[in-house]
Write a protein that holds these residues in place. Sequence first.
Motif, PDB file in Angstrom:
ATOM      1  N   LEU A   6     -24.337  55.769  35.306  1.00 36.77           N
ATOM      2  CA  LEU A   6     -24.993  56.843  36.052  1.00 36.77           C
ATOM      3  C   LEU A   6     -24.873  58.151  35.286  1.00 36.77           C
TER       4      LEU A   6
ATOM      5  N   THR B 232     -25.566  54.443  51.267  1.00 33.34           N
ATOM      6  CA  THR B 232     -24.203  54.321  51.785  1.00 33.34           C
ATOM      7  C   THR B 232     -24.210  54.190  53.302  1.00 33.34           C
TER       8      THR B 232
ATOM      9  N   TYR C 148     -21.313  52.761  37.915  1.00 33.88           N
ATOM     10  CA  TYR C 148     -20.937  54.165  37.757  1.00 33.88           C
ATOM     11  C   TYR C 148     -20.889  54.594  36.295  1.00 33.88           C
TER      12      TYR C 148
ATOM     13  N   GLU D 183     -18.413  49.048  47.917  1.00 37.23           N
ATOM     14  CA  GLU D 183     -19.611  48.225  47.739  1.00 37.23           C
ATOM     15  C   GLU D 183     -20.774  48.842  48.504  1.00 37.23           C
ATOM     16  N   TYR D 184     -21.916  48.955  47.845  1.00 38.08           N
ATOM     17  CA  TYR D 184     -23.085  49.588  48.451  1.00 38.08           C
ATOM     18  C   TYR D 184     -24.353  48.855  48.042  1.00 38.08           C
TER      19      TYR D 184
ATOM     20  N   TYR E  56     -27.799  49.415  46.290  1.00 38.25           N
ATOM     21  CA  TYR E  56     -28.353  50.434  45.400  1.00 38.25           C
ATOM     22  C   TYR E  56     -29.640  49.941  44.764  1.00 38.25           C
TER      23      TYR E  56
ATOM     24  N   ARG F 259     -26.596  44.666  45.545  1.00 36.09           N
ATOM     25  CA  ARG F 259     -25.501  44.950  46.467  1.00 36.09           C
ATOM     26  C   ARG F 259     -24.213  44.764  45.692  1.00 36.09           C
TER      27      ARG F 259
ATOM     28  N   ARG G 122     -20.892  47.056  43.600  1.00 36.99           N
ATOM     29  CA  ARG G 122     -20.424  48.337  43.082  1.00 36.99           C
ATOM     30  C   ARG G 122     -21.480  48.876  42.122  1.00 36.99           C
ATOM     31  N   PRO G 123     -22.032  50.052  42.429  1.00 45.23           N
ATOM     32  CA  PRO G 123     -23.026  50.620  41.521  1.00 45.23           C
ATOM     33  C   PRO G 123     -22.443  50.792  40.117  1.00 45.23           C
TER      34      PRO G 123
ATOM     35  N   THR H 264     -31.155  55.726  39.774  1.00 48.54           N
ATOM     36  CA  THR H 264     -30.409  54.846  40.675  1.00 48.54           C
ATOM     37  C   THR H 264     -30.215  55.580  41.998  1.00 48.54           C
TER      38      THR H 264
ATOM     39  N   ARG I 217     -32.145  50.462  41.499  1.00 51.73           N
ATOM     40  CA  ARG I 217     -32.312  50.967  40.135  1.00 51.73           C
ATOM     41  C   ARG I 217     -33.783  50.856  39.780  1.00 51.73           C
TER      42      ARG I 217
ATOM     43  N   VAL J 112     -28.310  55.217  45.622  1.00 47.37           N
ATOM     44  CA  VAL J 112     -27.231  54.485  46.274  1.00 47.37           C
ATOM     45  C   VAL J 112     -27.332  54.738  47.773  1.00 47.37           C
TER      46      VAL J 112
END
Length: 76
Positions: free
Chosen positions: A49, A11, A46, A21-22, A24, A41, A43-44, A7, A26, A9
């Motif tokens: 990850l 920023t 997390y 919010e980013y 990202y 687009r 929240r990744p 993944t 995958r 991301v």
Amino acid sequence: MTAERYTAVFTGHLSLKKPGEYLYLRMDGAPLGSGGYTVSRGRPPYNKLGSEVEFGDLPEGCKSLVIDTYRKVWDL
């Protein structure tokens, strides 16, 4: 789609984004040949990850996709 293994991301660019919010990306280990990637687009994920991987340690297909996506995001 195959299992996502990496993944990336991105920023700092989305001017209308909400906090946390980013954009990202995958992808699996060979995203260009298999089509195994998604751009999202928000929240990744997390909780999904793992450990950080240096850009230079990514498979070549992943590096190319990250660079291409970065160029599109920044209109380069």
